[in-house]
Design an enzyme around this catalytic site. Structure first.
Site, PDB file in Angstrom:
ATOM      1  N   GLU A 210     123.367  84.844  31.409  1.00  0.00           N
ATOM      2  CA  GLU A 210     122.304  85.836  31.201  1.00  0.00           C
ATOM      3  C   GLU A 210     121.757  85.595  29.801  1.00  0.00           C
ATOM      4  O   GLU A 210     122.336  86.038  28.818  1.00  0.00           O
ATOM      5  CB  GLU A 210     122.881  87.256  31.345  1.00  0.00           C
ATOM      6  N   CYS A 244     116.822  92.029  25.442  1.00  0.00           N
ATOM      7  CA  CYS A 244     116.569  90.685  25.995  1.00  0.00           C
ATOM      8  C   CYS A 244     115.267  90.635  26.778  1.00  0.00           C
ATOM      9  O   CYS A 244     114.626  89.591  26.859  1.00  0.00           O
ATOM     10  CB  CYS A 244     117.733  90.257  26.869  1.00  0.00           C
TER      11      CYS A 244
HETATM   12  P1  NAD Z   1     126.300  87.121  20.220  1.00  0.00           P
HETATM   13  O1  NAD Z   1     126.118  86.471  18.892  1.00  0.00           O
HETATM   14  O2  NAD Z   1     127.066  88.394  20.300  1.00  0.00           O
HETATM   15  O3  NAD Z   1     126.927  86.042  21.185  1.00  0.00           O
HETATM   16  C1  NAD Z   1     127.299  86.379  22.496  1.00  0.00           C
HETATM   17  C2  NAD Z   1     128.746  86.007  22.726  1.00  0.00           C
HETATM   18  O4  NAD Z   1     128.921  84.614  22.540  1.00  0.00           O
HETATM   19  C3  NAD Z   1     129.711  86.709  21.784  1.00  0.00           C
HETATM   20  O5  NAD Z   1     130.737  87.309  22.550  1.00  0.00           O
HETATM   21  C4  NAD Z   1     130.219  85.611  20.872  1.00  0.00           C
HETATM   22  O6  NAD Z   1     131.558  85.785  20.496  1.00  0.00           O
HETATM   23  C5  NAD Z   1     130.056  84.362  21.722  1.00  0.00           C
HETATM   24  N1  NAD Z   1     129.796  83.170  20.905  1.00  0.00           N
HETATM   25  C6  NAD Z   1     128.936  83.073  19.875  1.00  0.00           C
HETATM   26  N2  NAD Z   1     128.930  81.810  19.385  1.00  0.00           N
HETATM   27  C7  NAD Z   1     129.814  81.101  20.128  1.00  0.00           C
HETATM   28  C8  NAD Z   1     130.254  79.737  20.132  1.00  0.00           C
HETATM   29  N3  NAD Z   1     129.789  78.846  19.276  1.00  0.00           N
HETATM   30  N4  NAD Z   1     131.159  79.371  21.070  1.00  0.00           N
HETATM   31  C9  NAD Z   1     131.628  80.265  21.956  1.00  0.00           C
HETATM   32  N5  NAD Z   1     131.251  81.553  21.996  1.00  0.00           N
HETATM   33  C10 NAD Z   1     130.367  81.978  21.107  1.00  0.00           C
HETATM   34  O7  NAD Z   1     124.922  87.459  20.901  1.00  0.00           O
HETATM   35  P2  NAD Z   1     123.531  86.729  20.766  1.00  0.00           P
HETATM   36  O8  NAD Z   1     123.582  85.399  21.381  1.00  0.00           O
HETATM   37  O9  NAD Z   1     122.981  86.886  19.400  1.00  0.00           O
HETATM   38  O10 NAD Z   1     122.728  87.722  21.733  1.00  0.00           O
HETATM   39  C11 NAD Z   1     121.369  87.771  21.720  1.00  0.00           C
HETATM   40  C12 NAD Z   1     120.814  86.905  22.842  1.00  0.00           C
HETATM   41  O11 NAD Z   1     121.316  87.367  24.067  1.00  0.00           O
HETATM   42  C13 NAD Z   1     119.309  86.983  22.949  1.00  0.00           C
HETATM   43  O12 NAD Z   1     118.809  85.714  23.223  1.00  0.00           O
HETATM   44  C14 NAD Z   1     119.086  87.900  24.154  1.00  0.00           C
HETATM   45  O13 NAD Z   1     117.876  87.699  24.793  1.00  0.00           O
HETATM   46  C15 NAD Z   1     120.265  87.548  25.001  1.00  0.00           C
HETATM   47  N6  NAD Z   1     120.603  88.640  25.905  1.00  0.00           N
HETATM   48  C16 NAD Z   1     120.428  88.456  27.213  1.00  0.00           C
HETATM   49  C17 NAD Z   1     120.694  89.485  28.101  1.00  0.00           C
HETATM   50  C18 NAD Z   1     120.491  89.311  29.578  1.00  0.00           C
HETATM   51  O14 NAD Z   1     120.902  90.196  30.311  1.00  0.00           O
HETATM   52  N7  NAD Z   1     119.897  88.243  30.030  1.00  0.00           N
HETATM   53  C19 NAD Z   1     121.179  90.712  27.621  1.00  0.00           C
HETATM   54  C20 NAD Z   1     121.374  90.851  26.262  1.00  0.00           C
HETATM   55  C21 NAD Z   1     121.095  89.804  25.405  1.00  0.00           C
END
Ligand code: NAD
Length: 453
Positions: A210, A244
């Site tokens: 997602e 998102c």
């Molecule tokens: P985040 O930084 O919290 O990362 C998400 C998860 O990935 C965390 O649990 C984190 O521990 C893990 N993570 C981060 N880096 C990692 C790595 N190198 N290796 C393994 N795991 C790792 O969240 P984010 O990415 O900043 O979230 C924002 C993004 O999420 C935006 O692009 C948003 O559009 C998207 N989003 C999508 C939805 C959806 O339903 N499609 C919902 C919410 C957010």
């Protein structure tokens, strides 16, 4: 054994006891989860306030109400979802019983994001429980307070061996990713999405991703601009733009740009007063890293409204950018913050062309009174979800699949879609040992005579 390995091994062992397969047990767990939301609103709200300056009512509206709705739907429908699904038969199987039997996959890893930390982490968990799986829950470390509350509360309410919470950042997540899962459900950005998929490939584990992207919003010059802008303002600035499916940017004809700016400014004032900084309904950027990232995006664009900020409390005002060029910094990646660029285009054709040049977005919005405009936008583009004349609300419809396409993700969830996503849809055919004569024609020797040709 690391903490992560132990949690996965315990979840696997608990799954193998078979207790998560019983529908009664699944319903009991779902009801316990429901109870958590009824009893712990205060703790949940306090943590969301600290993490994102969410108001208590805002938190309920965008986080827990939807989850409670998903839980009661799953409780109500579980028997039906989990039942064998008879399918059409062919001539050769007319006297057989042919059906799809959903079965649990095993141990699911759920990796959540921070922006709606309960909604995006617990919603997949509801489906995982309903489908009879074990699930390891990894909330985002970025929402520091919420992930702590989740770690404390979940084990009190639901089976802590079947559904353990593992907290931590990148090293902990990577340690989890080295373990073998039967499905990985990840919410977050696309760069990490690729890391997840690569790790999953080592064990041939299926994934749901997602992700996000730049969700466009086209405003037709013939629409009711006041209403359109009110709805767009809500979609954009809720949770300080950290949604998102927030409209990332606006496409409209130059002749309506000034009106659009005026109307959005009016709605900003209506929703968040003259001083959003002191308004309890206006959120904050999650941390200083994201604050700096968003502020840097403004460089080179003309601010039409807002633009002010305060780094010490991660405040960025609701901001509109005008006459933005496709090459502008703000147009190079998903904004995920309260900046709303307006790109003038000559009309629908150019808007469609522009959208199709980019990656497939998670949502696509069009505001128009004209079905022809709406249908052309739908039929000539692609996106995870498509909305005409509103923003965000498709997320709340459990009967619609929610998910991305292309760069905005793969797989979908909500309601029965989550159940199906986290089940194996097993094709079953039950034949009787009688009527062997019917099968004669399929056995060698294969002669035309036998087939009556
Ligand atoms: P985040 O930084 O919290 O990362 C998400 C998860 O990935 C965390 O649990 C984190 O521990 C893990 N993570 C981060 N880096 C990692 C790595 N190198 N290796 C393994 N795991 C790792 O969240 P984010 O990415 O900043 O979230 C924002 C993004 O999420 C935006 O692009 C948003 O559009 C998207 N989003 C999508 C939805 C959806 O339903 N499609 C919902 C919410 C957010």
């Amino acid at each position: 054994m690391s903490r992560e390995q132990q949690a996965v091994a315990r979840a696997r062992k608990a799954f193998e006891t078979g207790r998560s397969r019983s529908l009664e047990y699944r319903i009991l767990q779902l009801k316990n989860l429901q109870r958590l939301f009824e009893e712990k609103q205060k703790e949940i709200a306090e943590a969301c306030k600290k993490d994102l300056n969410k108001s208590e009512v805002g938190m309920q509206m965008y986080e827990t109400l939807g989850l409670e709705g998903e839980i009661s739907l799953a409780v109500r429908k579980l028997k039906e979802w989990a039942a064998p699904r008879p399918v059409e038969k062919n001539l050769l199987t007319l006297s057989d019983t042919v059906y799809i039997q959903p079965e649990p996959l095993g141990v699911v890893l759920i990796i959540g994001a921070w922006n709606y930390p309960w909604a995006v982490t617990i919603q997949p968990l509801i489906g995982a429980i309903a489908a009879g799986n074990a699930a390891v829950v990894k909330p985002s470390e970025v929402c520091v307070h919420t992930s702590k509350v989740m770690e404390e509360l979940l084990p009190i309410y639901i089976d802590k061996e079947l559904y353990p919470v593992v907290t931590g950042g990148v090293p902990e997540t990577q340690e989890l990713l080295r373990q073998r899962f039967d499905h990985i459900f990840y919410t977050g950005n696309g760069t990490v999405g690729k890391v997840i998929m690569e790790a999953a490939a080592k064990h041939l584990t299926p994934v749901t991703l997602e992700l996000g992207g730049k969700s466009p919003c086209y405003i037709d010059k013939n629409c009711d601009i006041t209403t359109a802008c009110r709805r767009i303002t809500w979609g954009k600035y809720t949770n300080c733009g950290q949604t998102c499916i927030a409209p990332d940017y606006i496409l409209c004809e130059p002749s309506i740009q000034d009106r659009v700016i005026e109307e959005i400014k009016k709605s900003i004032k209506d929703f968040y007063t003259d001083d959003p900084k002191t308004c309890p309904d206006y959120g904050r950027i999650i941390n200083q890293r994201h604050f700096k990232r968003i502020m840097a995006m403004m460089e080179g664009s003309t601010v039409a409204a807002g633009g002010d900020s305060n780094e010490s409390d991660c405040f960025i005002a609701p901001t509109i950018l005008r006459d933005v060029k496709p090459e502008a910094k703000v147009m190079q990646e998903e904004i995920f913050g309260p900046l709303l660029p307006i790109l003038p285009v000559s009309g629908l054709d150019e808007a469609i062309k522009f959208i199709n040049k980019g990656e497939k977005p998670l949502a696509l919005y069009v505001f128009s009174p004209d079905d022809k405009v709406i249908n052309r936008m739908r039929d000539e583009t692609s996106s995870g979800g498509f909305l005409a004349n509103d923003c965000l609300v498709h997320f709340s419809v459990s009967s619609l699949p929610f998910g991305g396409v292309g760069n905005s993700g793969m797989g979908c969830y909500h309601g029965k879609y989550t159940f199906d996503q986290l089940s194996h849809l097993r094709g079953c055919l039950i034949k009787k040992l009688k009527m062997e004569g019917v099968n004669d024609m399929r056995y060698p020797p294969h002669t035309a005579k036998k087939l009556g040709w």
